[in-house]
Design a protein around this motif. Structure first.
Motif, PDB file in Angstrom:
ATOM      1  N   THR A 165      -5.678  -6.757   7.757  1.00 21.02           N
ATOM      2  CA  THR A 165      -4.786  -6.546   6.612  1.00 21.02           C
ATOM      3  C   THR A 165      -4.590  -5.082   6.247  1.00 21.02           C
ATOM      4  O   THR A 165      -3.612  -4.733   5.614  1.00 21.02           O
TER       5      THR A 165
ATOM      6  N   ASP B 185      -6.639  -1.631  -4.042  1.00 18.12           N
ATOM      7  CA  ASP B 185      -5.927  -2.300  -2.955  1.00 18.12           C
ATOM      8  C   ASP B 185      -6.911  -3.132  -2.130  1.00 18.12           C
ATOM      9  O   ASP B 185      -8.109  -2.854  -2.141  1.00 18.12           O
ATOM     10  N   GLU B 186      -6.380  -4.115  -1.435  1.00 22.33           N
ATOM     11  CA  GLU B 186      -7.200  -4.958  -0.557  1.00 22.33           C
ATOM     12  C   GLU B 186      -8.349  -5.603  -1.340  1.00 22.33           C
ATOM     13  O   GLU B 186      -9.473  -5.713  -0.839  1.00 22.33           O
TER      14      GLU B 186
ATOM     15  N   THR C  40       0.806  -1.211   0.000  1.00 25.67           N
ATOM     16  CA  THR C  40       0.000   0.000   0.000  1.00 25.67           C
ATOM     17  C   THR C  40       0.843   1.266   0.000  1.00 25.67           C
ATOM     18  O   THR C  40       0.502   2.246  -0.653  1.00 25.67           O
TER      19      THR C  40
HETATM   20 MG    MG Z   1      -1.916  -2.698   2.557  1.00 26.69          MG
END
Ligand code: MG
Ligand code: CDP
Length: 765
Positions: free
Chosen positions: A386, A216-217, A124
């Motif tokens: 996470t 992301d994620e 990230t």
């Molecule tokens: Mg991350």
């Protein structure tokens, strides 16, 4: 490599090197010209003409690193500070760093890529910077977006990356979440919630301002991420210049690859230390109590290392933090344990408090050789699973629960329920213990329960949600054929039908399923369609200022504080604001009193005295002014009749406006019973939630929320006249669609009466 290729490559290298130097030179030049860092007009910004050759120029990792090593920040033209170089050292140790060259190779050669790596490997924070140094979007006027399912993560990570890049948060690096936009015209990297990107796509179908979008994620499979994936798949065809990176924490990446036409995968090898798993021998009746005991026991007996405890929500977390701190003090006193610092972490926590989780653990001031270690305890929701990585965690306590959304289309009820987590979640949680050295995970359930009772993966959110907002969004995105939209996991047809039906009753969709003018207008508000329609309808009742307040108050975390130690006093304070006929109406009283107190000063103390959350009220104020701006933009009248008309009429107008949105959420008192209500149409037996302040409860009540616990409750209720239902939502109250029973019988009588009085009225005229 042939000799020719080698020469070509060397030449290219040289050209690129000189380009990198040119950027650095331009930056230095800018610094000379603007020694005080003229932040408004930095020379290196948006100078696309001069550097147009740099567009998609494909740097190597060496070139990027050379630039990163300073001394000038290529994005601002400013001299890089010592802090930057300190953090740079740490960043170079992250696992993704070793993969930079490989990343760039794939990034250059394909439009869509999938990137997976353990939590904490630097996805990230680093990958978006890899992209920035490759694209130099400030030279082309483009932006890079990185989506997060959680607001907290978007804010926290943006702050971290702004630090890493030595820029001010909100300038080159910013974030955008619902009701809060911290970006400027200089922003080149924008962390944002997936929901916000979806909103932007509604206005700009091709997301033209972005050169690269990072989802992301993705493993979280939130509703917005799922829709975005479907959407981006289409946008990619129209915009071959757009790059997409799908990032995920779990190694189950194949599904993403397949979905995106076998997109290439880059997996960063994990770097976690072994984690020993412990189970409880028996089922734990009270997981909260068991969790607190476990944390204290770790502190009393285990070696150095911080503790991460997973709980389900704000109230539970605050409660646990208090108890752990109190009992921790006893341990320190009686058993000579080291100092203990306890930090909560959940979505609605204000940013500066969130940042505190990154503070180092307390140090034991004792210099004795047998001094016990100081320790940090973080009590967190799923965020820490996470989304956010906290270094130094060695012990994880996992009770095995989280709050999850569930939707029952049959009775149209969406609720957040504390539910068992999946095996995949349990593994992620355990993994948090092995980031810096071997760790331990204490699961507060039996090994048998883990194997037999936990499901493999949680279901994607799209299968567990009311889709009304989503369908409206998709319609606004120009996707009419919902049935053939390329969902990764298509929602249940019944859920889709319910959503279409609801939007049709709200008159956002026509009978043909097309977006109406009202639907289009409603989609401009970042609100549930019901609330948006209510707001749009409110000027007609002369009370849009009041409805704005109610909508804002319903959009923020609960404003009423009810500490366990002072429940009675808190309830009394709440009653002092009560409107006897409505919790919604009470919210207006609270807000108005807050605004008066704010003008006077000493508002923090006023909030404490009145058991109100200053934080929630401030954010309601902020939300309100943003919604107000949208109203202004679309010429919706802002009006209040306060003080101009009789009080009875004044409150009735507000109630009528409420009915305009909430007509599908109505309870009718069951004949012959004291407290039980029946929900209209679905005939569910419900009770009014004990938190209500309504003392004059009516036969008909609208409600904001259906709460499923051991009993069914309706929460935040207001008394209404049933005539209004028939008058303002005739389509929904067409009795042909009602099943026989109490509610239908009453409605039949009401309709008769309304019709009769109408005739009488027209004769009178
Ligand atoms: Mg991350
Ligand atoms: O996304 P991923 O889980 O792969 O890792 P990340 O969030 O990019 O985190 C990389 C590193 O940055 C970790 O060591 C974090 O502890 C650190 N970090 C930090 O110190 N402060 C933050 N606000 C966010 C990350």
């Amino acid at each position: 490599m042939s000799e020719d290729e080698e020469i070509r490559s060397a030449k290219r290298q040289k050209v690129l090197d000189s380009e990198a130097e040119r950027v650095a030179e331009a930056a230095e030049e800018s610094l000379r010209k603007h020694p005080h860092g003229d932040r408004d007009q930095p020379l290196v910004h948006h100078d696309a003409g001069e550097f147009s050759g740099l567009k998609r120029h494909e740097t190597t990792s060496e070139q990027a690193e050379k630039l990163e090593n300073g001394p000038i920040n290529p994005f601002t033209g400013n001299q890089l500070g010592q802090k930057y170089f300190d953090i740079l050292k740490v960043r170079r140790d992250l696992p993704v760093h070793a993969q930079r060259a490989e990343f760039l190779k794939i990034f250059h050669s394909s439009q869509i890529m999938v990137f997976v790596g353990e939590t904490g490997s630097g996805k990230t924070t680093q990958i978006p910077q890899f992209v920035l140094y490759d694209e130099m979007p400030h030279l082309t006027g483009m932006q890079v977006a990185c989506t997060q399912p959680r607001r907290v993560a978007a804010m926290s990570v943006a702050a971290r990356v702004a630090d890493e890049m030595d820029v001010s948060l909100g300038e080159e690096v910013g974030y955008s979440i619902r009701f809060e936009n911290k970006t400027s015209n200089k922003t080149i990297l924008k962390y944002m919630t997936d929901g916000m990107l979806l909103r932007e796509a509604m206005e700009d179908h091709d997301l033209t301002r972005y050169s690269c979008i990072i989802l992301d994620e993705a493993h979280e499979r939130t509703l917005a991420t799922d829709i975005l994936m479907g959407l981006l798949k289409q946008v990619c065809l129209r915009r071959p210049d757009l790059k997409i990176i799908i990032m995920s924490a779990t190694l189950d990446a194949e599904k993403f690859q397949k979905y995106f036409h076998n997109a290439p995968l880059l997996a960063v090898p994990g770097r976690t230390f072994p984690v020993e798993i412990y189970y409880t021998p028996e089922f734990q009746r009270d997981y909260l109590d068991a969790a607190i005991r476990t944390v204290l026991q770790i502190h009393a007996t285990e070696d150095q290392g911080d503790i991460l405890l997973f709980l389900t929500g704000e109230e539970e977390i605050e409660d646990a933090c208090r108890k752990i701190s109190l009992e921790g003090d006893e341990l320190i006193r009686d058993q000579n344990c080291g100092p203990l610092k306890v930090y909560p972490l959940y979505g609605s926590l204000p940013p500066h408090q969130q940042q505190r989780i990154f503070e180092p653990a307390p140090i034991n001031p004792s210099t004795k050789p047998y001094a016990r270690p100081g320790r940090k305890v973080i009590v967190s929701t799923n965020i820490a699973e996470t989304s956010l990585t906290i270094d130094g965690i060695v012990y994880v306590v996992d009770p095995g629960f989280s709050k999850q959304k569930v939707y029952n289309p049959r009775v149209r009820v969406e609720s957040l329920l504390v539910s068992p987590i999946s095996k995949a979640s349990a593994q992620q949680r355990a993994g948090r213990a092995g980031r810096t050295r071997p760790g331990k995970c204490f699961r507060l359930y039996t090994e048998e329960a883990f194997h037999k009772e936990l499901i493999q993966q949680s279901y994607p959110e799209i299968l567990r949600s009311n889709l009304a907002s989503t369908v409206l969004e998709l319609k606004k995105l120009g996707i009419d054929d919902l049935v053939h939209f390329d969902f990764m996991d298509p929602p249940a047809p019944e859920t889709m039908m319910r959503a279409l039906e609801e939007l049709n009753y709200l008159q956002c969709l026509s009978d043909e399923g097309e977006l109406t003018a009202l639907g289009r207008l409603a989609s401009h508000f970042p609100l549930d369609p019901m609330l948006a329609v209510m707001l749009i309808g409110s000027p007609a009742f002369g009370c849009s200022e009041e409805i704005l307040t109610i909508v804002a108050m319903l959009s923020v975390a609960n404003v009423f504080v009810r500490p366990a130690s002072a429940r009675k006093r808190a309830d009394e304070a709440k009653l002092s604001f009560a409107h006897p006929e409505g919790d919604h109406l009470t919210l207006i009283n609270v807000y108005e009193s807050f605004m008066t107190a704010s003008d006077k000063g000493g508002v923090h103390q006023w909030c404490r005295d009145n058991f109100l959350s200053y934080r929630s009220l401030t954010s309601a104020k902020n939300v309100r002014s943003q919604l107000r701006r949208i109203m202004e933009r679309y010429d919706l009248e802002l009006v209040s009749k306060y003080g101009e008309i009789g009080e009875g009429v004044y409150w009735d107008n507000i109630k009528k406006a409420l009915v305009g949105g909430f007509f599908m959420q109505v309870g009718k008192k069951k004949s012959g019973t004291g407290k039980t209500y029946l929900t209209v149409k679905d005939n569910q037996e419900v009770l009014i939630h004990p938190s209500t302040v309504v003392s004059k409860e009516g036969e008909w009540m609208i409600y904001n929320e259906f709460v499923l616990t051991s009993k069914n409750y309706i929460r935040t209720v207001t008394t209404i006249k049933p005539d209004w239902l028939v008058e303002y939502a005739p389509k929904y109250y067409n009795l042909d669609h009602f099943s026989k029973g109490d509610v239908k019988l009453s409605l039949e009588r009401i309709i008769e009466r309304v019709e009769a009085s109408k005739k009488f009225d027209s004769k009178k005229k």
